[in-house]
Design an enzyme around this catalytic site. Structure first.
Site, short mmCIF file in Angstrom:
data_model
loop_
_atom_site.label_atom_id
_atom_site.label_comp_id
_atom_site.label_asym_id
_atom_site.label_seq_id
_atom_site.Cartn_x
_atom_site.Cartn_y
_atom_site.Cartn_z
N HIS A 59 -69.57 -39.73 -19.74
CA HIS A 59 -68.80 -39.76 -20.98
C HIS A 59 -68.06 -38.43 -21.20
CE1 HIS A 59 -68.33 -40.78 -25.43
NE2 HIS A 59 -68.03 -39.49 -25.38
N GLU A 60 -68.80 -37.33 -21.07
CA GLU A 60 -68.17 -36.02 -21.35
C GLU A 60 -67.08 -35.70 -20.33
OE1 GLU A 60 -68.55 -34.88 -24.16
OE2 GLU A 60 -70.34 -36.05 -24.63
N HIS B 182 -63.67 -37.08 -20.91
CA HIS B 182 -62.79 -36.35 -21.84
C HIS B 182 -61.85 -35.40 -21.08
CE1 HIS B 182 -64.19 -37.54 -25.81
NE2 HIS B 182 -65.44 -37.37 -25.45
N CYS C 153 -68.93 -41.32 -30.03
CA CYS C 153 -68.18 -40.13 -29.65
C CYS C 153 -67.78 -39.41 -30.93
CB CYS C 153 -66.93 -40.54 -28.87
SG CYS C 153 -65.90 -39.15 -28.37
NI NI Z 1 -67.00 -38.17 -26.63
#
Ligand code: NI
Length: 174
Positions: free
Chosen positions: A142-143, A146, A100
């Site tokens: 993953h994104e 966030h 990341c």
């Molecule tokens: Ni990330």
């Protein structure tokens, strides 16, 4: 359009819940996305979420043809995804290594759903609706994490599989 400073783990803004985008196709939104694309490219990343540059909106970008950080990964189309929703398709999960840009120099092995459907909007407000698997599914999960204040280490189940990229993968760039 400019490369923006990337927030790093420990910055409390990375733990906040992002707000949905309400106004589409605006100059401010296009500047945000251009900045995100520039920032991701400068860092050599495969994805970026707006909170990583300090903007608390539900905007993620991802995609690449080939990436030095993930040389084994199949290509993912370059996508700007706003107000995303993820639906896991089945309960199958797989472990894979992630990094990341907000956790520089490190990698961890993270469980993710193998197959997902994701829906959201383009910057122009048009619908995106895709069913994907493998690394594409991993990047989207993953994104989107966030946007709910989650960084990948908080998804890990075995912290022994967490370390410096240079030690884990001596041939890769951090
Ligand atoms: Ni990330």
């Amino acid at each position: 359009m400019a490369v923006q400073k990337l927030l790093r783990m420990g910055d409390p803004r990375l733990l906040e819940i992002a707000a949905p985008v309400r106004d589409f196709d605006t100059p401010a939104l296009h500047v945000l996305i251009a900045d995100m694309l520039d920032t991701m490219a400068a860092a050599g990343g495969v994805g970026l979420a707006a909170p990583q540059i300090g903007v608390g909106l539900q905007v993620v970008i991802f995609g690449f043809e080939r990436n030095e950080r993930y040389p084994e990964a199949e290509p993912v189309p370059l996508t700007c995804l706003l107000n995303p929703q993820i639906t896991p398709l089945g309960e199958d999960e797989e472990l894979g290594w992630e990094g990341c840009l907000s956790v520089p120099g490190l990698r961890g092995e993270v469980p993710r759903y193998t197959r997902i459907r994701y829906q959201g909007l383009t910057p122009a407000g048009e619908l995106i609706d895709r069913t994907v698997e493998g690394f594409h599914a991993r990047v989207v999960q993953h994104e989107c994490d966030h946007l709910i204040g989650r960084l990948y280490p908080t998804r890990m189940r075995d912290l022994r599989k967490f370390g410096f990229t240079e030690e884990l993968f001596p041939d890769l760039r951090a």
